[in-house]
Write a protein that holds these residues in place. Structure first.
Motif, short mmCIF file in Angstrom:
data_model
loop_
_atom_site.label_atom_id
_atom_site.label_comp_id
_atom_site.label_asym_id
_atom_site.label_seq_id
_atom_site.Cartn_x
_atom_site.Cartn_y
_atom_site.Cartn_z
N CYS A 129 36.48 53.59 47.30
CA CYS A 129 37.71 53.21 46.17
C CYS A 129 36.43 53.15 44.85
CB CYS A 129 37.88 52.71 46.58
SG CYS A 129 39.33 52.89 48.15
N SER A 130 35.53 52.66 44.74
CA SER A 130 35.27 52.67 43.54
C SER A 130 35.32 50.53 43.07
CB SER A 130 35.36 53.12 42.37
OG SER A 130 35.19 54.17 42.48
N LEU A 131 35.58 50.11 44.19
CA LEU A 131 35.64 48.52 44.13
C LEU A 131 34.28 47.83 44.80
CD1 LEU A 131 39.11 48.65 44.97
CD2 LEU A 131 38.62 47.96 42.48
N PRO A 132 33.56 48.26 44.13
CA PRO A 132 32.17 47.57 44.57
C PRO A 132 31.87 45.95 45.50
CG PRO A 132 31.84 48.58 41.97
CD PRO A 132 33.02 48.72 43.33
N ALA A 133 32.60 44.89 44.05
CA ALA A 133 32.65 43.95 44.06
C ALA A 133 32.95 43.57 45.27
CB ALA A 133 32.87 43.20 43.20
N MET A 134 33.84 43.59 45.53
CA MET A 134 34.86 43.28 46.59
C MET A 134 34.23 44.01 47.84
SD MET A 134 38.95 44.28 45.60
CE MET A 134 39.51 44.06 47.70
N ALA A 135 33.58 44.97 47.52
CA ALA A 135 33.39 46.14 48.55
C ALA A 135 31.99 45.04 49.56
CB ALA A 135 32.31 47.40 48.18
N TRP A 193 32.73 41.14 35.14
CA TRP A 193 34.06 39.88 34.46
C TRP A 193 35.19 39.81 35.27
CZ3 TRP A 193 38.89 40.67 32.55
CH2 TRP A 193 39.46 39.61 31.18
N LEU A 194 35.65 40.95 35.80
CA LEU A 194 36.52 40.56 37.18
C LEU A 194 36.39 39.91 37.93
CD1 LEU A 194 39.65 41.68 37.08
CD2 LEU A 194 38.85 43.75 37.96
N ALA A 195 35.06 39.77 38.78
CA ALA A 195 34.52 39.60 39.84
C ALA A 195 34.16 38.07 39.73
CB ALA A 195 33.73 39.49 40.60
N GLU A 196 33.90 37.96 38.24
CA GLU A 196 33.92 36.55 38.20
C GLU A 196 35.23 35.60 37.75
OE1 GLU A 196 31.64 36.44 34.52
OE2 GLU A 196 30.35 36.87 35.25
N ARG A 197 36.02 36.27 36.94
CA ARG A 197 37.32 35.82 37.17
C ARG A 197 37.77 35.55 37.95
NH1 ARG A 197 37.39 33.50 33.47
NH2 ARG A 197 35.82 32.87 34.14
N GLU A 198 38.21 36.35 39.32
CA GLU A 198 38.97 35.91 40.82
C GLU A 198 38.56 34.88 40.97
OE1 GLU A 198 38.40 40.14 41.90
OE2 GLU A 198 40.66 40.60 41.32
#
Length: 642
Positions: free
Chosen positions: A528-534, A141-146
Motif C-alpha cells: 500500500c506504499s506505507l512503509p513506515a507503518m509497515a 516527516w509524517l512518521a515523526e509527527r505521528e
C-alpha cells in the motif's frame, strides 16, 4: 492571527471565522513543514526534497519555483504574507498564521483536563487527511509527527489521569486511553496507566494474587542470600535505606511485576510413540491451541514457528526463555498407554521451575476436539482468569472434520503445489462433514491465493475463489482473525489495497498477538506504499516470533528500502536463513548505496536461476499502490544492472 492552518481532519487554511480559504495544496504542506522546522525556515533544496524526493533535483527545484510563484500570487490576493523568500531561504511568518499542530512543550502549564480534551478532539481525526505527496522525506516527516502526537497524548493523559471528578471527565480519560492503546498496544507503561483508567483491577485479580506470591518468594530469596552473606559485612553492601524508602521501592517493584503481561510458549511435542502419525497430529493440535491464545490481550504467546525452532534446540532453550521473558512453558510428549496413544502436557512456571498443572489426553481423533478445549481451558485457568473467556470451536463441530483439518494444516507448512493440493483435499473433506467450519474455509482460501503466487500465471479465478472462501469463513465466524487475514491477502493480490488494509486491521484487532497475522498486515502496508507503518508492524511481529521465518525479514527489508534506508534493508536480508530469496532487493539496495560491484554479484546469482527476468514486466505484476514506490524499485534494479 489572520489565518489558521488546520492539519487534523483535512489539510486546509481557514480565516478567523473558520471559513475555508483556497490555497495551493503544496503551499499548505510547506506551511505545515515549516511550523516544525528550526526557526520556521528551510532552504529551497530541502523543501524540494520534502515535496518530490530526489529523483530529479533540477526538475524538483524548477517545480518548486512555480509553486512559490503561485503561493505569492495567492498571498497578494489575500493581502497577507504567510511565506517569505530571502535569497535561498523560505520562512514562515508566524505573526499572520497559527496552527492546530501538536508540538512538544505547547501549553504544558495549562489545566491538564482541558489540554487533554483538545488533544483528543484533534487525534480523533486523521492527521493531514488525503494529500498528494509521497516522497521519502515526507513519509519520514509524517512518521515523526505521528510519533510526536502519541508522546504528547501519553504525557497529557498521564498528567490528567488522577484528576477526573465527573462522569464526563472520566469518559474523556477513557477516550484518550483508547486512542493511546491503539497506537502503542505493547508499551508496558501504557498498559500500566490504562488499568486504573478503565477500572480493570478486578479483571486482573488472578494475576495480582499470582504475582504477589511471586514477589514474596523473591523477597524471601533476597533475605536468604543476605543471611548466607553473613548479615554483618557492611563494607560490601550499600547503606540500609529507611523503612519508608524500602516500602516504597518494594511497592514499585511489586506493581511492575503484577502488571506485566505473562508470556507463554507451547513447545512442540516430543514423541515416544511407535505410531509416527501421532506426532503429526499432536503437533497440529498444539499449534492450533497456540493460535487460539493469540487472541487475548492478557497473554502474550510466542508464535508457533519460534516455538518449533527452539523446541529442537534443547541446549539453548533456557537462554531463549530468559531473553524473551517467557513466564510459562507448556511441555508436551507423546507416549503409548497399551493400545492407546496419549499426549502428556505439563504447564511449567519458568520463573521458579514449578509445575503448576499436568494432564494426559487421548490422541484418538474422535477425542481431539474435546482435548483441545480441555487443554486450552486448563492453561487459561492456570495463567489468568481473563483467558477463561476463550471460546473453543463450535460445540457441534464434527470431530472427524477437525481431524481432517489438522492433517490439511500440516501440508500448508511447506508451500509447494503438491502440498497445496493435498491441503485443499483435506479441507474439502472437513467441509463435507462440517460446512460451517470457519478454519477449514480460511485455509481453503489460502491454498488458492498461494497457488496464484506459485504459478505466476495471473489466473484471476484463483483469487476470486480465495476471496469467496475467506468471505464464507467470516460469515460463519465474524470473530475469526484468519478469515479476515485471507480475505485481505486475496484483495491485495487483486490490487484492492484499501479493502486489503481494512481486512488486515480487523484481523489484527481480533488477534493482537498473532504474529503471522501482523506480518501479513505489514506486507499489505508495504504494497500500500506505507512503509513506515509497515516497518512498525513487522517489528512487532518479529518481537512475538523472535525466531521468525524468512518472509518476516523480507517484509522488513522491503519496508526499509521504500523508506530509503538501504543499509537497514540489507541488514534484515542478512538475518534470513536463505538470503538468496531476496537477491533482487539486495542488488537494488547495494546499487542505491553505490556498491555496484556487490550489486552485480546478486544480479548474476539471480540471473542464473531466472534468465528470462524482465524488470518492467515483473513490476507490472507486483501490486504497489503508488507509482513512486515502483519507480524507486525500478531505479535500484536498473542501477544494479537488471
Amino acid at each position: 492571527m489572520t489565518f489558521v492552518l488546520k492539519t487534523f481532519g483535512s489539510l486546509q487554511l481557514v480565516d478567523r471565522s473558520g471559513n475555508p480559504v483556497a490555497f495551493p495544496e503544496k503551499g499548505l504542506l510547506l506551511l505545515a513543514y515549516l511550523f516544525t522546522a528550526d526557526q520556521g525556515s528551510a532552504d529551497r533544496s530541502t523543501l524540494a526534497r520534502f515535496l518530490w524526493g530526489e529523483a530529479d533535483k533540477g526538475v524538483a527545484l524548477s517545480t518548486l519555483r512555480k509553486v512559490i510563484s503561485r503561493i505569492n500570487a495567492r498571498q497578494t490576493e489575500l493581502g497577507v504574507n504567510l511565506l517569505s523568500l530571502q535569497a535561498n531561504l523560505v520562512s514562515l511568518n508566524r505573526d499572520s498564521l497559527s496552527s492546530d499542530l501538536l508540538q512538544p512543550g505547547q501549553a504544558e502549564d495549562g489545566e491538564p483536563l482541558v489540554r487533554l480534551e483538545h488533544v483528543v478532539k484533534l487525534m480523533n481525526q486523521p492527521f493531514l487527511g488525503p494529500v498528494n505527496c509521497h516522497s521519502r522525506e515526507f513519509q519520514r516527516w509524517l512518521a515523526e509527527r505521528e510519533s510526536c502526537h502519541v508522546e504528547i497524548l501519553g504525557n497529557t493523559l498521564r498528567a490528567a489521569s488522577g484528576l477526573a471528578r465527573s462522569r464526563k471527565e472520566t469518559e474523556l480519560l477513557r477516550r484518550a486511553a483508547v486512542i493511546l492503546f491503539r497506537t502503542e498496544p505493547k508499551d508496558p507503561d501504557t498498559l500500566q496507566m490504562l488499568i486504573p483508567i478503565f477500572q480493570a483491577e478486578d479483571e486482573v485479580e488472578h494475576l495480582r494474587d499470582h504475582f504477589e506470591k511471586r514477589q514474596n518468594s523473591i523477597l524471601r530469596g533476597i533475605a536468604v542470600l543476605d543471611g548466607a552473606n553473613g548479615g554483618d559485612d557492611s563494607s560490601s553492601r550499600p547503606a540500609p535505606a529507611t523503612a519508608k524508602g524500602q516500602e516504597a521501592a518494594l511497592s514499585l517493584e511489586a506493581e511492575r511485576i503484577r502488571l506485566e503481561i505473562p508470556r507463554l510458549v507451547l513447545l512442540p511435542p516430543k514423541s515416544q510413540s511407535i505410531r509416527p502419525e501421532a506426532g503429526f497430529l499432536a503437533a497440529s493440535l498444539v499449534e492450533d491451541i497456540t493460535i487460539g491464545f493469540c487472541a487475548f490481550n492478557s497473554l502474550q504467546v510466542i508464535a508457533p514457528y519460534s516455538a518449533v525452532q527452539i523446541g529442537h534446540q534443547t541446549e539453548t532453550q533456557k537462554a531463549f526463555f530468559e531473553r524473551q521473558r517467557v513466564n510459562y512453558i507448556l511441555d508436551t510428549r507423546i507416549s503409548n498407554a497399551g493400545d492407546e496413544v496419549t499426549l502428556f502436557a505439563q504447564l511449567i512456571f519458568f520463573d521458579q521451575n514449578q509445575i503448576v498443572w499436568a494432564e494426559r489426553f487421548s490422541l484418538d481423533h474422535m477425542e481431539l476436539l474435546k482435548d483441545r478445549r480441555a487443554v486450552a481451558r486448563q492453561i487459561a485457568l492456570s495463567v489468568s482468569s481473563e483467558i477463561e473467556r476463550h471460546e473453543a470451536l463450535r460445540e457441534d463441530l464434527n470431530p472427524v472434520a477437525y481431524h481432517r483439518y489438522l492433517v490439511g494444516r500440516r501440508h500448508l507448512a511447506r508451500l509447494t503445489l503438491p502440498n497445496l493440493r493435498r491441503a485443499r483435499k483435506e479441507m474439502k473433506a472437513a467441509l463435507s462433514v462440517s460446512p460451517d467450519f470457519a478454519p477449514a474455509l480460511s485455509s481453503m482460501a489460502r491454498t488458492y491465493s498461494k497457488e496464484w503466487l506459485l504459478t505466476a500465471r495471473g489466473d484471476i479465478e484463483l483469487l476470486k475463489t480465495a476471496e469467496t472462501s475467506s468471505r464464507q469463513a467470516i460469515e460463519k465466524r465474524s470473530d475469526f482473525a484468519d478469515g479476515y487475514r485471507e480475505f485481505g491477502v486475496a484483495k491485495l493480490l487483486q490490487g484492492a489495497f484499501d479493502d486489503s488494509a481494512e481486512a488486515m486491521e480487523v484481523a489484527e484487532n481480533l488477534a493482537p498477538h498473532y504474529a503471522d497475522v501482523i506480518a501479513d498486515y505489514a506486507d499489505t502496508l508495504v504494497h500500500c506504499s506505507l512503509p513506515a507503518m509497515a516497518l512498525r508492524k513487522i517489528e512487532r511481529a518479529i518481537e512475538l516470533n523472535p525466531l521468525a521465518p524468512d518472509t518476516y525479514f523480507w517484509t522488513a527489508a522491503g519496508a526499509n528500502y521504500a523508506l530509503g534506508e538501504f543499509e537497514s534493508s540489507l541488514d534484515y536480508i542478512g538475518q534470513m536463513a536463505d538470503p538468496s530469496l531476496a537477491d533482487r532487493l539486495s542488488a537494488a539496495s547495494c546499487a542505491m548505496l553505490g556498491r555496484h560491484d556487490k550489486a552485480r554479484v546478486f544480479v548474476r546469482r539471480f540471473r542464473e536461476a531466472n534468465p528470462d527476468f524482465d524488470v518492467d514486466k515483473w513490476l507490472s505484476a507486483v501490486p504497489s499502490k503508488e507509482q513512486w514506490h515502483k519507480d524507486l524499485y525500478r531505479e535500484g534494479l536498473k542501477k544494479a544492472g537488471f
